[in-house]
Each structure stands twice: as C-alpha cells, then as structure tokens.
Design an enzyme around this catalytic site. Structure first.
Site, PDB file in Angstrom:
ATOM      1  N   ASP A   1      -6.072   2.996  -2.287  1.00 27.13           N
ATOM      2  CA  ASP A   1      -6.359   3.803  -1.090  1.00 27.13           C
ATOM      3  C   ASP A   1      -6.853   5.183  -1.509  1.00 27.13           C
ATOM      4  OD1 ASP A   1      -6.336   4.519   1.680  1.00 27.13           O
ATOM      5  OD2 ASP A   1      -4.461   5.605   1.314  1.00 27.13           O
TER       6      ASP A   1
ATOM      7  N   ASP B   1     -11.019   6.862  -1.535  1.00 23.17           N
ATOM      8  CA  ASP B   1     -11.445   8.084  -0.835  1.00 23.17           C
ATOM      9  C   ASP B   1     -12.121   9.019  -1.827  1.00 23.17           C
ATOM     10  OD1 ASP B   1     -10.362   7.200   1.577  1.00 23.17           O
ATOM     11  OD2 ASP B   1      -9.510   9.174   2.053  1.00 23.17           O
TER      12      ASP B   1
ATOM     13  N   LYS C   1       0.396   3.050 -13.330  1.00 20.67           N
ATOM     14  CA  LYS C   1       1.104   4.201 -13.877  1.00 20.67           C
ATOM     15  C   LYS C   1       2.243   3.654 -14.726  1.00 20.67           C
ATOM     16  CE  LYS C   1       2.060   8.725 -13.971  1.00 20.67           C
ATOM     17  NZ  LYS C   1       1.209   9.753 -14.588  1.00 20.67           N
TER      18      LYS C   1
ATOM     19  N   TYR D   1       3.362   0.235   0.509  1.00 16.52           N
ATOM     20  CA  TYR D   1       2.981   0.120   1.921  1.00 16.52           C
ATOM     21  C   TYR D   1       3.906  -0.833   2.681  1.00 16.52           C
ATOM     22  CZ  TYR D   1      -1.601   2.482   2.084  1.00 16.52           C
ATOM     23  OH  TYR D   1      -2.606   3.398   2.101  1.00 16.52           O
TER      24      TYR D   1
ATOM     25  N   ASP E   1      -3.631   8.710 -12.942  1.00 11.73           N
ATOM     26  CA  ASP E   1      -3.992  10.135 -12.935  1.00 11.73           C
ATOM     27  C   ASP E   1      -5.232  10.390 -13.782  1.00 11.73           C
ATOM     28  OD1 ASP E   1      -2.381   9.417 -15.073  1.00 11.73           O
ATOM     29  OD2 ASP E   1      -1.290  11.305 -15.174  1.00 11.73           O
TER      30      ASP E   1
HETATM   31  C1  IPM Z   1      -7.690   2.614   4.573  1.00 11.66           C
HETATM   32  C2  IPM Z   1      -6.858   3.472   5.476  1.00 11.66           C
HETATM   33  C3  IPM Z   1      -5.584   2.721   5.857  1.00 11.66           C
HETATM   34  C4  IPM Z   1      -4.803   2.484   4.582  1.00 11.66           C
HETATM   35  C5  IPM Z   1      -4.710   3.428   6.917  1.00 11.66           C
HETATM   36  C6  IPM Z   1      -5.479   3.684   8.179  1.00 11.66           C
HETATM   37  C7  IPM Z   1      -3.458   2.658   7.185  1.00 11.66           C
HETATM   38  O1  IPM Z   1      -6.591   4.683   4.890  1.00 11.66           O
HETATM   39  O2  IPM Z   1      -8.031   1.490   4.967  1.00 11.66           O
HETATM   40  O3  IPM Z   1      -8.015   3.065   3.478  1.00 11.66           O
HETATM   41  O4  IPM Z   1      -4.084   3.359   4.112  1.00 11.66           O
HETATM   42  O5  IPM Z   1      -4.920   1.378   4.038  1.00 11.66           O
HETATM   43 MG    MG Z   2      -7.658   5.020   3.084  1.00 15.63          MG
END
Ligand code: IPM
Ligand code: MG
Length: 364
Positions: free
Chosen positions: A241, A245, A184, A139, A217
C-alpha cells in the site's frame, strides 16, 4: 463475447472516473463486437448512506456472479473513522472474493516526466509492477482496543505467501525474470517467514527467475533513487500500500495508476490506486486515466481480451502524446498550461481509440 461487469463507483471522484472507464469499455465492446452488460451498485460511504453498510450481501453476491468488477474509489471525511467505515466495504470485497494478488503497474511516459518531483533522467523508461498481497497481514489481523491501548495483529501463513510469490514469479517470466521481494526481516517474524518462503518458491519452482530481497525501508529509498532497475516487486499488504503511493510519484500523479486484484479464478476487481479525493469531487477535473487503465487490465485478466487491452493502453499513451493532460499533470502541459477535465480527457482517449483500434482491426 458476452460479459457481465459490476460497476461500483463509490465515493468522491469515484463515480466520475468509473463513468470514464465504463465509457471506454463500452466503446471497446462496440468496436470489437463484444456485448458488455454493466450493473451499477453501491460501495463505501454511498452504500452506508443508502443501505446501512459499506458493502451489502446482495452487492457482494452480484460481484461474485459477475465476470469482473470495476471500482471507482471509497471513503471521505463525511464518514470519519468510526466503527462503520467506507473502507470496510473494499476490504470485505477483496477478502470475500479471495483476491489475494494486487497488481499495480507503474510506467513513466515521456510527456509526463516533468510532472514528477523526481529528476527526469532517473525516470525515463521506468516500467515496473508491484504485486501486493491483498487479503492478509495487519489489515486483516485481530484488532483490540481499550481505553489506553490498541493492537493490530500481523499474521501470514505459508500458503498465503506462497501463492502471492508464485503470482509474482509467473509474471516475471513474461518480463525481465527479476523479482525483488520486500519485507522487514531484520525486525518482524512474519517477514522472516516471508523471506524463507519466497526464497524457496523462487528456487524450487522458478529457477529461471532471479530473486533478490530488500528491506522495506531501503526499498523506499531505492525506488526513488534508481527506479529503472526494478521489474517485479512482491510484498505484503501494508508495505505494498505504502510503496505504491510512493511509486505513483514516479509516474507523476496518483491519478495515472491502475490496479487489478486477482485470485485463482478469472474474477477480478479493477480500480485506480488513488483515493476518493473529496477535495475535487464533483468538479469534473479528476484524472480518469488510472480508472481507464484499470479497465484495460480488466479486459486482459478477467476477459482474456489482450488485443483490446493493448488497444486501450495505446490509446491512453497516444492521447497523452498529443498533449491530453488533466490538471494533476499541469506541470507537463507546456507554456499554454492547458489541461482537460475528466470528460474531455476521456473523449481524447475515446477519439484515439477509434484510430488505434481501427489499426488493430485492419491488421487482423
Ligand atoms: C488502496 C487504498 C486502500 C488500502 C484503502 C482505501 C483501504 O489505500 O487500495 O491502496 O489501503 O488498501
Ligand atoms: Mg493505498
């Protein structure tokens, strides 16, 4: 107590869910006799439009001077992926405030199991927390771009890994004393360093904590196949990240998950893990629970108000117990299929807060 809280509503559904979380904090303040002062400022696309940058210096300084920051969400198609992007505001905020540890708890609730695409029997009792490194890795590495190639550098120092792993191990001490470190290492040099440092920190500083290592993975697979087995998961920025999700599908909806971004001091940024959801912005149907639970984390981590934090968490759980569900959880709403909008869902939590906080006050 007195506390100054900067509210950064951001874009899309950000303002709707940030308002819900602010209402809950204000109610907690009234109930427990705290004086919370809220100062609203711009971040993301809203800040680009009004101030020409996704996070102004003045806003950054206001955040630095505050006790805590409550954030909605940033981004949206309107601002695209050009050189000035809403997300840069969020990344700058995290980096410049030194908030290297992002805590993302994932719990399932009996009522919302059916909202998950995963079989319910795998989900009962899931209670894990991902500690995502937040200010390093790909990042923040140097970026290059020319006409036919681009690059993003992934870099980690020993110190960056140490402090994140320490945070995860310390957290594990108050839980099941079990940490899975994810990288990884069969491919990446930064991951081999991560594994070495994580192993050493756990062995030398946390002999009572069991650490295992998992390639990202296979972690992505195991998280779905046997989520109940996990307790604390620690990983680098981008893997965290992605995995969070994925983990939100255990809970049933992205809209349910909160996060706390912490550094070495008390200051933290608290935000739901979901994005700005431009497709439903302004419709009044966004799930405020992720933001409200982020407010609970704010009470706990920045203000040291553990009773108040638990009270908010209990109020959310009880509201859901009583069938308060937003549209993203419609699959769990039973035969009536009735769901609540953002304001009504927040009202259900506030009503429950009266009941649950009263109990705390009486007990005390
Ligand atoms: C999160 C989001 C952010 C990230 C984006 C909006 C930059 O996806 O907080 O998970 O990737 O960290
Ligand atoms: Mg995110």
């Amino acid at each position: 107590m007195r506390a100054d809280i900067v509210v950064l509503p951001g874009d899309g559904i950000g303002p709707e869910v940030a308002a819900a979380a602010t209402d809950v904090l204000a109610a907690v303040g009234r109930r427990y006799g705290h004086s919370f002062r809220f100062e609203t400022r711009l971040i993301g696309g809203a800040a680009i439009d009004a101030e020409g940058a996704p996070l102004s210096d003045a806003t950054l300084e206001a955040c630095r001077a505050a006790d805590a920051v409550l954030l909605g969400a940033v981004g949206g198609p309107k601002w695209g992926t050009g050189p000035v992007r809403p997300e840069q505001g969020l990344l700058r905020l995290r980096k410049d405030l030194g908030l290297y540890a992002n805590l993302r708890p994932v719990r399932t609730h009996p009522v919302t199991l059916t909202a998950s695409p995963i079989k319910s029997h795998l989900l009962t009792g899931v209670d894990l927390i991902v500690v995502r490194e937040l200010t390093g890795g790909v990042y923040f590495g140097a970026k290059t771009r020319n006409e036919d190639a681009a690059s993003d550098l992934c870099e980690y120092s020993v110190a960056e890994i140490e402090r994140t792993v320490r945070r995860a191990c310390a957290l594990a001490r108050g839980r099941r004393k079990y940490v899975v470190s994810v990288e990884k290492a069969n491919v990446l040099e930064t991951a081999r360093l991560w594994r070495e440092v994580a192993t050493r920190v756990a062995r030398d500083e946390f002999p009572d904590v069991r650490m295992e290592h998992q390639l990202v993975d296979s972690m992505a697979m195991h998280l779905i196949a046997r989520p109940r087995e996990y307790d604390v998961i620690v990983t680098e920025n981008m893997f965290g990240d992605i995995l969070t999700d994925e983990a939100s599908m255990l809970a049933g909806s992205m809209g349910l998950l909160p996060s706390a971004s912490l550094g070495d001091g008390k200051l933290g940024v608290y935000e739901p893990i979901h994005g700005s959801a431009p497709d439903i912005a302004g419709l009044g149907i966004a799930n405020p629970v992720g933001a409200i639970l982020s407010a609970a984390m704010l009470l706990r981590h920045s203000l040291g108000l553990e009773d108040e934090a638990r009270c908010v968490e209990k109020a959310v759980a009880h509201a859901i117990d009583h069938g308060a569900l937003t549209a993203d959880l419609a699959d769990s709403a039973g035969p009536s299929g009735r769901t609540l909008g953002t304001v009504a869902m927040t009202a259900a939590v506030l009503a429950q807060l009266e009941v649950d906080c009263a109990a705390v006050v009486l007990r005390d």
